[in-house]
Design a protein around this motif. Sequence first.
Motif, PDB file in Angstrom:
ATOM      1  N   LEU A 172     -51.309  48.540 -32.370  1.00 60.58           N
ATOM      2  CA  LEU A 172     -50.702  49.033 -33.421  1.00 60.58           C
ATOM      3  C   LEU A 172     -49.386  48.809 -33.840  1.00 60.58           C
ATOM      4  CD1 LEU A 172     -52.786  52.125 -34.127  1.00 60.58           C
ATOM      5  CD2 LEU A 172     -53.067  49.909 -35.359  1.00 60.58           C
ATOM      6  N   ARG A 173     -48.384  49.188 -32.659  1.00 58.17           N
ATOM      7  CA  ARG A 173     -47.037  48.853 -32.764  1.00 58.17           C
ATOM      8  C   ARG A 173     -46.665  47.361 -33.313  1.00 58.17           C
ATOM      9  NH1 ARG A 173     -46.934  51.640 -28.065  1.00 58.17           N
ATOM     10  NH2 ARG A 173     -46.975  53.918 -28.509  1.00 58.17           N
ATOM     11  N   ALA A 174     -47.280  46.706 -32.093  1.00 52.91           N
ATOM     12  CA  ALA A 174     -47.189  44.985 -32.314  1.00 52.91           C
ATOM     13  C   ALA A 174     -47.697  44.819 -33.802  1.00 52.91           C
ATOM     14  CB  ALA A 174     -47.926  44.474 -31.112  1.00 52.91           C
ATOM     15  N   TYR A 175     -48.732  45.152 -34.473  1.00 53.93           N
ATOM     16  CA  TYR A 175     -49.148  44.932 -35.629  1.00 53.93           C
ATOM     17  C   TYR A 175     -48.234  45.298 -36.524  1.00 53.93           C
ATOM     18  CZ  TYR A 175     -51.874  44.907 -39.850  1.00 53.93           C
ATOM     19  OH  TYR A 175     -52.279  44.957 -41.278  1.00 53.93           O
ATOM     20  N   ILE A 176     -47.580  46.405 -36.646  1.00 56.31           N
ATOM     21  CA  ILE A 176     -46.710  46.898 -37.481  1.00 56.31           C
ATOM     22  C   ILE A 176     -45.526  46.148 -37.521  1.00 56.31           C
ATOM     23  CG2 ILE A 176     -45.207  48.890 -38.004  1.00 56.31           C
ATOM     24  CD1 ILE A 176     -47.715  50.718 -37.380  1.00 56.31           C
ATOM     25  N   ARG A 177     -44.901  45.778 -36.136  1.00 59.37           N
ATOM     26  CA  ARG A 177     -43.751  45.025 -35.875  1.00 59.37           C
ATOM     27  C   ARG A 177     -43.832  43.544 -36.666  1.00 59.37           C
ATOM     28  NH1 ARG A 177     -43.392  47.383 -30.291  1.00 59.37           N
ATOM     29  NH2 ARG A 177     -41.695  48.988 -30.715  1.00 59.37           N
ATOM     30  N   ASP A 178     -45.026  43.057 -36.655  1.00 58.84           N
ATOM     31  CA  ASP A 178     -45.555  41.727 -37.057  1.00 58.84           C
ATOM     32  C   ASP A 178     -45.523  41.640 -38.593  1.00 58.84           C
ATOM     33  OD1 ASP A 178     -45.453  39.389 -35.612  1.00 58.84           O
ATOM     34  OD2 ASP A 178     -47.771  39.216 -35.991  1.00 58.84           O
ATOM     35  N   LYS A 179     -45.943  42.718 -39.282  1.00 59.45           N
ATOM     36  CA  LYS A 179     -46.413  42.693 -40.607  1.00 59.45           C
ATOM     37  C   LYS A 179     -45.224  43.407 -41.360  1.00 59.45           C
ATOM     38  CE  LYS A 179     -49.884  43.517 -44.050  1.00 59.45           C
ATOM     39  NZ  LYS A 179     -51.257  44.040 -44.512  1.00 59.45           N
ATOM     40  N   TYR A 180     -44.778  44.521 -40.845  1.00 60.20           N
ATOM     41  CA  TYR A 180     -43.557  45.026 -41.394  1.00 60.20           C
ATOM     42  C   TYR A 180     -42.282  44.996 -40.755  1.00 60.20           C
ATOM     43  CZ  TYR A 180     -47.753  46.853 -43.573  1.00 60.20           C
ATOM     44  OH  TYR A 180     -49.003  47.146 -44.363  1.00 60.20           O
ATOM     45  N   PRO A 181     -41.747  43.927 -40.495  1.00 58.10           N
ATOM     46  CA  PRO A 181     -40.632  43.833 -39.571  1.00 58.10           C
ATOM     47  C   PRO A 181     -39.404  44.631 -40.033  1.00 58.10           C
ATOM     48  CG  PRO A 181     -40.731  41.953 -40.615  1.00 58.10           C
ATOM     49  CD  PRO A 181     -41.924  42.574 -40.858  1.00 58.10           C
ATOM     50  N   SER A 182     -39.069  44.789 -41.320  1.00 53.67           N
ATOM     51  CA  SER A 182     -37.935  45.672 -41.628  1.00 53.67           C
ATOM     52  C   SER A 182     -38.138  47.185 -41.609  1.00 53.67           C
ATOM     53  CB  SER A 182     -37.693  45.232 -42.910  1.00 53.67           C
ATOM     54  OG  SER A 182     -37.455  43.960 -43.361  1.00 53.67           O
ATOM     55  N   TYR A 183     -39.270  47.703 -41.544  1.00 53.96           N
ATOM     56  CA  TYR A 183     -39.514  49.069 -41.514  1.00 53.96           C
ATOM     57  C   TYR A 183     -40.109  49.533 -40.282  1.00 53.96           C
ATOM     58  CZ  TYR A 183     -38.438  48.369 -46.336  1.00 53.96           C
ATOM     59  OH  TYR A 183     -37.932  48.074 -47.578  1.00 53.96           O
ATOM     60  N   ALA A 184     -40.369  48.545 -39.242  1.00 53.26           N
ATOM     61  CA  ALA A 184     -41.521  48.870 -38.445  1.00 53.26           C
ATOM     62  C   ALA A 184     -40.876  49.954 -37.256  1.00 53.26           C
ATOM     63  CB  ALA A 184     -41.539  47.534 -37.455  1.00 53.26           C
ATOM     64  N   GLU A 185     -39.487  49.460 -37.180  1.00 50.53           N
ATOM     65  CA  GLU A 185     -38.856  50.346 -35.730  1.00 50.53           C
ATOM     66  C   GLU A 185     -38.657  51.845 -36.435  1.00 50.53           C
ATOM     67  OE1 GLU A 185     -38.758  49.566 -32.680  1.00 50.53           O
ATOM     68  OE2 GLU A 185     -39.659  47.550 -33.549  1.00 50.53           O
ATOM     69  N   ARG A 186     -38.436  51.827 -37.586  1.00 50.19           N
ATOM     70  CA  ARG A 186     -38.234  53.296 -38.008  1.00 50.19           C
ATOM     71  C   ARG A 186     -39.599  54.058 -38.158  1.00 50.19           C
ATOM     72  NH1 ARG A 186     -35.285  54.947 -43.790  1.00 50.19           N
ATOM     73  NH2 ARG A 186     -35.599  57.267 -43.728  1.00 50.19           N
ATOM     74  N   PHE A 187     -40.676  53.352 -38.679  1.00 48.30           N
ATOM     75  CA  PHE A 187     -42.001  53.999 -38.529  1.00 48.30           C
ATOM     76  C   PHE A 187     -42.658  54.278 -37.171  1.00 48.30           C
ATOM     77  CE2 PHE A 187     -46.439  53.868 -38.937  1.00 48.30           C
ATOM     78  CZ  PHE A 187     -46.881  54.405 -40.164  1.00 48.30           C
ATOM     79  N   ILE A 188     -42.230  53.472 -36.264  1.00 51.01           N
ATOM     80  CA  ILE A 188     -42.823  53.696 -34.948  1.00 51.01           C
ATOM     81  C   ILE A 188     -41.713  54.803 -34.387  1.00 51.01           C
ATOM     82  CG2 ILE A 188     -42.602  52.585 -32.707  1.00 51.01           C
ATOM     83  CD1 ILE A 188     -43.367  49.958 -34.108  1.00 51.01           C
ATOM     84  N   LYS A 189     -40.847  54.825 -34.540  1.00 44.92           N
ATOM     85  CA  LYS A 189     -39.858  56.202 -33.928  1.00 44.92           C
ATOM     86  C   LYS A 189     -40.150  57.482 -34.577  1.00 44.92           C
ATOM     87  CE  LYS A 189     -35.116  57.520 -33.816  1.00 44.92           C
ATOM     88  NZ  LYS A 189     -33.546  57.394 -34.103  1.00 44.92           N
ATOM     89  N   GLU A 190     -40.790  57.400 -35.769  1.00 45.57           N
ATOM     90  CA  GLU A 190     -41.023  58.748 -36.379  1.00 45.57           C
ATOM     91  C   GLU A 190     -42.452  58.875 -36.250  1.00 45.57           C
ATOM     92  OE1 GLU A 190     -40.238  59.458 -40.464  1.00 45.57           O
ATOM     93  OE2 GLU A 190     -38.335  58.188 -40.439  1.00 45.57           O
ATOM     94  N   TYR A 191     -43.318  57.924 -36.225  1.00 45.55           N
ATOM     95  CA  TYR A 191     -44.860  58.395 -36.006  1.00 45.55           C
ATOM     96  C   TYR A 191     -45.508  58.056 -34.708  1.00 45.55           C
ATOM     97  CZ  TYR A 191     -44.174  59.192 -40.807  1.00 45.55           C
ATOM     98  OH  TYR A 191     -43.830  60.012 -42.065  1.00 45.55           O
ATOM     99  N   PHE A 192     -44.913  57.442 -33.878  1.00 43.74           N
ATOM    100  CA  PHE A 192     -45.645  57.092 -32.367  1.00 43.74           C
ATOM    101  C   PHE A 192     -45.120  57.935 -31.308  1.00 43.74           C
ATOM    102  CE2 PHE A 192     -47.192  53.569 -34.940  1.00 43.74           C
ATOM    103  CZ  PHE A 192     -48.473  53.338 -34.704  1.00 43.74           C
ATOM    104  N   LYS A 193     -46.004  57.891 -30.165  1.00 43.97           N
ATOM    105  CA  LYS A 193     -45.432  58.702 -29.192  1.00 43.97           C
ATOM    106  C   LYS A 193     -44.174  58.190 -28.621  1.00 43.97           C
ATOM    107  CE  LYS A 193     -49.964  60.128 -27.313  1.00 43.97           C
ATOM    108  NZ  LYS A 193     -50.830  60.119 -26.332  1.00 43.97           N
ATOM    109  N   ARG A 194     -43.427  58.661 -28.152  1.00 43.17           N
ATOM    110  CA  ARG A 194     -42.191  58.374 -27.359  1.00 43.17           C
ATOM    111  C   ARG A 194     -42.536  57.869 -25.835  1.00 43.17           C
ATOM    112  NH1 ARG A 194     -39.140  63.518 -29.005  1.00 43.17           N
ATOM    113  NH2 ARG A 194     -38.757  63.160 -31.431  1.00 43.17           N
ATOM    114  N   GLY A 195     -41.782  57.213 -25.130  1.00 39.54           N
ATOM    115  CA  GLY A 195     -42.175  56.731 -23.897  1.00 39.54           C
ATOM    116  C   GLY A 195     -43.039  55.564 -23.807  1.00 39.54           C
TER     117      GLY A 195
END
Length: 197
Positions: A172-195
């Motif tokens: 899912l992270r890779a999919y989000i980075r691919d489809k939403y590059p401008s917002y991916a890191e912020r979304f992943i940082k807020e909603y996915f597990k750290r580590g």
Amino acid sequence: MAAPLLRALPLLRGVQRSYHLSLISGPTPRRPLCTSASESTGGDGDNSSSLAQIFQSTDIKDRPHYPKWDDPDFRKWKVKEAEIFEDIEPIVCFTKEILHSNRYMDGERLTPKDEKIVIDKLLAHHPHSEDKIGCGLDSIMVDRHPQFTRSRCLFVVRTDGGWIDFSYQKCLRAYIRDKYPSYAERFIKEYFKRGSS
């Protein structure tokens, strides 16, 4: 099997008797739920400060103001965040249902329909999907993780008989980075597990 039912029969008979008695004598009078509230307001039931009056009396200038909403970038982010959630929610729910329900037992292979969805929507986006598939993909399986035995995960079963786990969150992270590059890191940082990256 009949023993627990037999132990419960005297209790059921008591309930049945009290029900029959209430039918004969009529319903017992009940106290209104709000008697203490009406008594505390003077007995007339007219509450002088209702919630509607409280909310109508507040001025617009007294209401809280959220300065972030004035920022157009923040509003753009919130719109995009909702779009990402809407995009990934079906596959997240589907994957969690596979992993956390009794739909599949440990070591069981997915049905062809479920397998196709997992391959198309998840495995295709895994950053190391070629390494995971290896010599060829035979099927997708659900089982306990070899190191973390309390968690279940998805496994690629290869044509040579070997199998290896893969993280649906990495997919899912890779999919989000691919489809939403401008917002991916912020979304992943807020909603996915750290580590896990």
